[in-house]
Scaffold this motif. Structure first.
Motif, short mmCIF file in Angstrom:
data_model
loop_
_atom_site.label_atom_id
_atom_site.label_comp_id
_atom_site.label_asym_id
_atom_site.label_seq_id
_atom_site.Cartn_x
_atom_site.Cartn_y
_atom_site.Cartn_z
N ILE A 243 0.84 -1.20 0.00
CA ILE A 243 0.00 0.00 0.00
C ILE A 243 0.87 1.26 0.00
O ILE A 243 0.61 2.21 -0.74
N ALA A 244 1.92 1.25 0.83
CA ALA A 244 2.80 2.41 0.93
C ALA A 244 3.49 2.70 -0.40
O ALA A 244 3.60 3.85 -0.82
N GLN A 245 3.97 1.64 -1.07
CA GLN A 245 4.61 1.82 -2.37
C GLN A 245 3.65 2.44 -3.38
O GLN A 245 4.00 3.37 -4.12
N SER A 246 2.44 1.90 -3.40
CA SER A 246 1.43 2.39 -4.35
C SER A 246 1.09 3.85 -4.08
O SER A 246 0.96 4.66 -5.01
N TRP A 247 0.95 4.19 -2.80
CA TRP A 247 0.63 5.57 -2.43
C TRP A 247 1.76 6.52 -2.84
O TRP A 247 1.53 7.60 -3.38
N LYS A 248 2.99 6.10 -2.62
CA LYS A 248 4.15 6.94 -2.92
C LYS A 248 4.27 7.20 -4.42
O LYS A 248 4.69 8.28 -4.83
N GLU A 249 3.87 6.23 -5.22
CA GLU A 249 3.92 6.39 -6.67
C GLU A 249 2.99 7.51 -7.14
O GLU A 249 3.33 8.27 -8.04
N SER A 250 1.81 7.57 -6.52
CA SER A 250 0.83 8.58 -6.96
C SER A 250 0.87 9.86 -6.12
O SER A 250 0.28 10.87 -6.51
N HIS A 251 1.56 9.81 -4.97
CA HIS A 251 1.69 10.99 -4.11
C HIS A 251 3.15 11.13 -3.67
O HIS A 251 3.49 10.96 -2.49
N PRO A 252 4.04 11.39 -4.62
CA PRO A 252 5.49 11.37 -4.32
C PRO A 252 5.95 12.37 -3.26
O PRO A 252 6.99 12.15 -2.62
N SER A 253 5.20 13.43 -3.05
CA SER A 253 5.64 14.45 -2.08
C SER A 253 5.18 14.13 -0.65
O SER A 253 5.62 14.79 0.30
#
Length: 371
Positions: A20-30
């Motif tokens: 989940i964290a990886q997926s979130w970081k991909e779409s919300h990099p900041s």
């Protein structure tokens, strides 16, 4: 935005959180992502490799069975909650996501008291005590199995399936490349045996039964994860193994190993099964017999019904039964190919998209206030 993921202890709790964290970081990099774990969990070695900060809290899990030892641990629960409150007050996250394990309960519970948006993910069809308690308090509960709905009372329940790290999907398409990197020949079969992050005595026993046959079959390769506790003893017991038999304490690069396999021998935890499905690998499943409500056997039967696995109960693992079950599979590459195709059809592939969508909906009011 700042997100806190609480979960770990075992891979079954940690890896869904990482997905989940990886997926979130991909779409919300900041956005800033923090993980919370315990000093004893595998998160200590795994989370830093993914580049996320890890905060360790001296928390204890809620015990299932009453004994003097578990009663002692119950007295530590208030301390765990205090530590969780202090941590959240300091970090001020915008949302807390719990995926089970020792650190999950106190951090998620404290977040509900502090009115921080909360999401939990329940991996199994039979929820644990901690998630049953949290379900009534959190903003959203994500479930792997729909049948868990009747066992939880919650504000909002979503059947999302189980999130899997993206590497398993991408590497499943690079199977030949991975096999070449591991030195697996075109006509060789790769067998992978593992029992979770801590290993499993029964899995090790099963591999021991198969070793003489593996020695006689030059086309077989084996990656055998014994578990850290069992490694040294087994290394002494099975000396002078050929190079094609690789014994390791733990497979820390599972997204590269599992998609290259022709057959897996393992337990039937929900996270493990999801990774097997994403990797499109057939399996011999030996459910952990002491899992709550025997949920691992229920998990395994779902894969068997899809033609993706065969089931061996823990108590059935005699030498004769093991050989009669597994050796015919190794002699039938065409059957393994069909099982692999079936495995790829079991997993719901939009889990990450749905879970991150639920999180975004909870964060939308906060986002509007900040703009």
């Amino acid at each position: 935005m700042k997100l806190v993921f609480a979960g770990g202890g075992t891979g079954g709790h940690l890896y869904p959180a990482l997905a989940i964290a990886q997926s979130w970081k991909e779409s919300h990099p900041s956005d800033e992502i923090l993980f919370v774990g315990t000093p004893r969990g595998i998160e200590n070695t795994v989370v830093p490799k993914y580049g996320f900060p890890l905060y360790l809290l001296p928390v204890e899990g809620i015990p299932r069975k009453v004994s003097w030892e578990t009663l002692k641990k119950l007295f530590l629960v208030p301390k765990s909650l205090i530590n969780a409150f202090i941590f959240l007050k300091k970090e001020k996250p915008d949302i807390v996501v719990g995926t089970g394990g020792y650190a999950s309960f106190p951090v998620v519970f404290a977040a509900t008291v502090l009115k921080i948006p909360t999401v939990i993910h329940e991996q199994n069809a039979y929820p644990g005590i901690a998630n049953k308690i949290l379900a009534a308090r959190v903003d959203a509960v994500c479930l792997t199995f729909g049948e868990a709905k009747k066992r939880m009372k919650a504000k909002k329940l979503y059947e999302t399936g189980l999130p899997v790290r993206r590497e398993f999907f991408t590497n499943a398409a690079k199977r030949n490349e991975l096999r070449k990197k591991m030195g697996v020949g075109k006509d060789e079969l790769l067998l992978v045996a593992f029992g979770g992050s801590q290993g499993a005595l029964t899995i090790n026993k099963v591999v021991g039964y198969l070793l003489p046959e593996i020695m006689l079959r030059p086309n077989l390769r084996l990656v055998w994860a014994t578990g850290p506790r069992n490694y040294e003893n087994l290394k002494q017991k099975y000396k002078n193994l050929p190079e094609r038999v690789q014994m390791v304490p733990y497979i820390d690069n599972m997204p590269e190993v599992l998609p290259a396999a022709d057959l897996a021998i393992t337990r039937a935890g929900a996270a493990t099964l999801a990774e097997i499905a994403a990797s499109k690998v057939p399996a011999v499943l030996i459910p952990y017999p002491y899992a709550a409500e025997n949920h691992q056997e229920h998990n395994a039967r779902a894969f068997v019904s899809h033609g993706a696995a065969v089931l061996l109960r823990d108590a059935e693992c005699s030498e004769d039964r093991v050989k009669a079950t597994i050796l015919p599979l190794l002699d039938s590459p065409e059957k393994l190919v069909k099982m692999a195709e079936n495995a790829g059809k079991v997993l719901r592939r939009d889990s990450l998209k749905e879970i991150t969508g639920i999180m975004e909906a909870l964060l939308k009011p906060k986002s509007n206030k900040k703009t």
